[in-house]
Write a protein that holds these residues in place. Structure first.
Motif, PDB file in Angstrom:
ATOM      1  N   ASN A  82     -14.937 -14.014 -16.798  1.00 28.81           N
ATOM      2  CA  ASN A  82     -14.755 -14.730 -15.388  1.00 28.81           C
ATOM      3  C   ASN A  82     -14.201 -14.242 -14.257  1.00 28.81           C
ATOM      4  OD1 ASN A  82     -15.560 -17.415 -16.486  1.00 28.81           O
ATOM      5  ND2 ASN A  82     -13.936 -16.861 -18.349  1.00 28.81           N
ATOM      6  N   ALA A  83     -13.702 -13.242 -14.250  1.00 28.09           N
ATOM      7  CA  ALA A  83     -13.324 -12.611 -13.157  1.00 28.09           C
ATOM      8  C   ALA A  83     -14.409 -11.957 -12.238  1.00 28.09           C
ATOM      9  CB  ALA A  83     -12.243 -11.436 -13.388  1.00 28.09           C
ATOM     10  N   THR A  84     -15.555 -11.284 -13.222  1.00 29.99           N
ATOM     11  CA  THR A  84     -16.869 -10.698 -12.524  1.00 29.99           C
ATOM     12  C   THR A  84     -17.496 -11.822 -12.163  1.00 29.99           C
ATOM     13  OG1 THR A  84     -16.364  -8.735 -14.307  1.00 29.99           O
ATOM     14  CG2 THR A  84     -18.575  -9.332 -13.567  1.00 29.99           C
ATOM     15  N   TYR A  85     -17.743 -12.949 -12.927  1.00 28.05           N
ATOM     16  CA  TYR A  85     -18.532 -14.019 -12.518  1.00 28.05           C
ATOM     17  C   TYR A  85     -17.805 -14.693 -11.097  1.00 28.05           C
ATOM     18  CZ  TYR A  85     -20.135 -18.850 -12.240  1.00 28.05           C
ATOM     19  OH  TYR A  85     -20.888 -19.914 -11.563  1.00 28.05           O
ATOM     20  N   ILE A  86     -16.626 -14.855 -11.168  1.00 28.50           N
ATOM     21  CA  ILE A  86     -16.176 -15.142  -9.696  1.00 28.50           C
ATOM     22  C   ILE A  86     -16.089 -14.339  -8.448  1.00 28.50           C
ATOM     23  CG2 ILE A  86     -13.958 -15.879  -8.651  1.00 28.50           C
ATOM     24  CD1 ILE A  86     -12.801 -17.093 -11.237  1.00 28.50           C
ATOM     25  N   HIS A  87     -16.314 -13.004  -8.783  1.00 27.91           N
ATOM     26  CA  HIS A  87     -16.476 -12.081  -7.727  1.00 27.91           C
ATOM     27  C   HIS A  87     -17.826 -12.306  -7.403  1.00 27.91           C
ATOM     28  CE1 HIS A  87     -17.966  -7.981  -6.601  1.00 27.91           C
ATOM     29  NE2 HIS A  87     -16.755  -8.029  -5.817  1.00 27.91           N
ATOM     30  N   THR A  88     -18.882 -12.280  -8.450  1.00 28.77           N
ATOM     31  CA  THR A  88     -20.334 -12.424  -7.969  1.00 28.77           C
ATOM     32  C   THR A  88     -20.383 -13.750  -7.254  1.00 28.77           C
ATOM     33  OG1 THR A  88     -20.866 -11.187  -9.885  1.00 28.77           O
ATOM     34  CG2 THR A  88     -22.536 -12.551  -9.098  1.00 28.77           C
ATOM     35  N   TYR A  89     -19.934 -14.875  -7.622  1.00 26.10           N
ATOM     36  CA  TYR A  89     -20.057 -16.095  -7.006  1.00 26.10           C
ATOM     37  C   TYR A  89     -19.621 -16.088  -5.486  1.00 26.10           C
ATOM     38  CZ  TYR A  89     -19.809 -21.113  -6.455  1.00 26.10           C
ATOM     39  OH  TYR A  89     -19.946 -22.337  -5.889  1.00 26.10           O
ATOM     40  N   ILE A  90     -18.230 -15.579  -5.234  1.00 22.34           N
ATOM     41  CA  ILE A  90     -17.861 -15.188  -3.813  1.00 22.34           C
ATOM     42  C   ILE A  90     -18.798 -14.666  -3.199  1.00 22.34           C
ATOM     43  CG2 ILE A  90     -16.171 -14.438  -2.347  1.00 22.34           C
ATOM     44  CD1 ILE A  90     -14.316 -15.120  -4.560  1.00 22.34           C
ATOM     45  N   GLU A  91     -19.328 -13.457  -3.683  1.00 21.61           N
ATOM     46  CA  GLU A  91     -20.304 -12.649  -3.017  1.00 21.61           C
ATOM     47  C   GLU A  91     -21.608 -13.227  -2.531  1.00 21.61           C
ATOM     48  OE1 GLU A  91     -21.442  -8.126  -4.223  1.00 21.61           O
ATOM     49  OE2 GLU A  91     -22.125  -9.277  -5.590  1.00 21.61           O
ATOM     50  N   GLU A  92     -21.950 -14.245  -3.463  1.00 22.94           N
ATOM     51  CA  GLU A  92     -23.180 -15.091  -3.277  1.00 22.94           C
ATOM     52  C   GLU A  92     -22.998 -16.107  -2.151  1.00 22.94           C
ATOM     53  OE1 GLU A  92     -26.460 -14.631  -4.311  1.00 22.94           O
ATOM     54  OE2 GLU A  92     -25.589 -12.696  -5.274  1.00 22.94           O
ATOM     55  N   ILE A  93     -21.542 -16.605  -2.014  1.00 20.98           N
ATOM     56  CA  ILE A  93     -21.413 -17.620  -1.060  1.00 20.98           C
ATOM     57  C   ILE A  93     -21.397 -16.722   0.581  1.00 20.98           C
ATOM     58  CG2 ILE A  93     -19.408 -18.740   0.194  1.00 20.98           C
ATOM     59  CD1 ILE A  93     -18.592 -19.626  -2.673  1.00 20.98           C
ATOM     60  N   LEU A  94     -20.694 -15.348   0.440  1.00 23.39           N
ATOM     61  CA  LEU A  94     -20.733 -14.696   1.584  1.00 23.39           C
ATOM     62  C   LEU A  94     -22.207 -14.223   2.076  1.00 23.39           C
ATOM     63  CD1 LEU A  94     -17.453 -12.442   0.741  1.00 23.39           C
ATOM     64  CD2 LEU A  94     -17.833 -14.274   2.591  1.00 23.39           C
ATOM     65  N   LYS A  95     -23.010 -13.956   1.262  1.00 17.81           N
ATOM     66  CA  LYS A  95     -24.452 -13.645   1.354  1.00 17.81           C
ATOM     67  C   LYS A  95     -25.030 -14.673   2.074  1.00 17.81           C
ATOM     68  CE  LYS A  95     -25.417 -10.067  -1.979  1.00 17.81           C
ATOM     69  NZ  LYS A  95     -26.053  -9.905  -3.115  1.00 17.81           N
ATOM     70  N   ASP A  96     -24.882 -15.846   1.610  1.00 20.79           N
ATOM     71  CA  ASP A  96     -25.459 -17.128   2.139  1.00 20.79           C
ATOM     72  C   ASP A  96     -25.046 -17.486   3.714  1.00 20.79           C
ATOM     73  OD1 ASP A  96     -26.820 -19.577   2.350  1.00 20.79           O
ATOM     74  OD2 ASP A  96     -25.520 -20.687   1.096  1.00 20.79           O
TER      75      ASP A  96
END
Length: 155
Positions: A82-96
């Motif tokens: 879940n920590a990895t998922y949250i990190h990736t999710y935030i990364e996608e938000i920032l890319k957007d």
């Protein structure tokens, strides 16, 4: 759709597993260990939701044949994932690039916090598997601090 489990929500579960290990030296419970464990722990800590505890641990097929040590590893693996998922999710938000400018710094900080949290949980698993339970607990606590720090940044 993937439903994320809050990393912060899993830490009490992991900490209780560690406390039990420290006090009882690793107990094997006959019967349905997950439900018994979650029932006992939700009585001790009203912040630990019984249904959440059961569904989180039962998500792993090996939980029904695990002892308390196995539940600890399952809990840590859930946290790491879940920590990895949250990190990736935030990364996608920032890319957007659609986030509020005021939130960008907080998101960047949280992305780093969750990256560090994932690393700490993996270190905890390694220490745990080496039977270094004190170091493992310290690493889990450090990971929890990372998640809490992220949350505080948004409040």
């Amino acid at each position: 759709m993937y439903q994320s489990i809050s990393l912060h929500s899993l830490f009490p579960l992991i900490l209780y597993v560690f406390l039990i290990l420290n006090f009882y030296g690793g107990v094997t419970v006959n019967g349905d260990i997950v439900r018994k464990f979650c029932k006992n722990e939700s009585i001790i800590d009203p912040h630990l939701n019984y249904d959440f505890c059961v569904s989180s641990l039962e998500a792993s097929p090996v939980s029904k044949t695990s002892d308390i040590f196995g539940l600890a590893v399952i809990s840590m693996e859930l946290c790491s994932n879940n920590a990895t998922y949250i990190h990736t999710y935030i990364e996608e938000i920032l890319k957007d690039g659609k986030e509020e400018p005021s939130a960008k710094t907080y998101l960047e900080n949280c992305m780093e916090f969750y990256s560090t949290a994932a690393e700490r949980v993996q270190e905890a698993v390694e220490a745990f598997n080496s039977k270094d339970y004190d170091t493992s607990l310290v690493r889990v606590s450090a990971a929890m601090t990372e998640a809490i720090t992220c949350k505080i940044g948004f409040t």
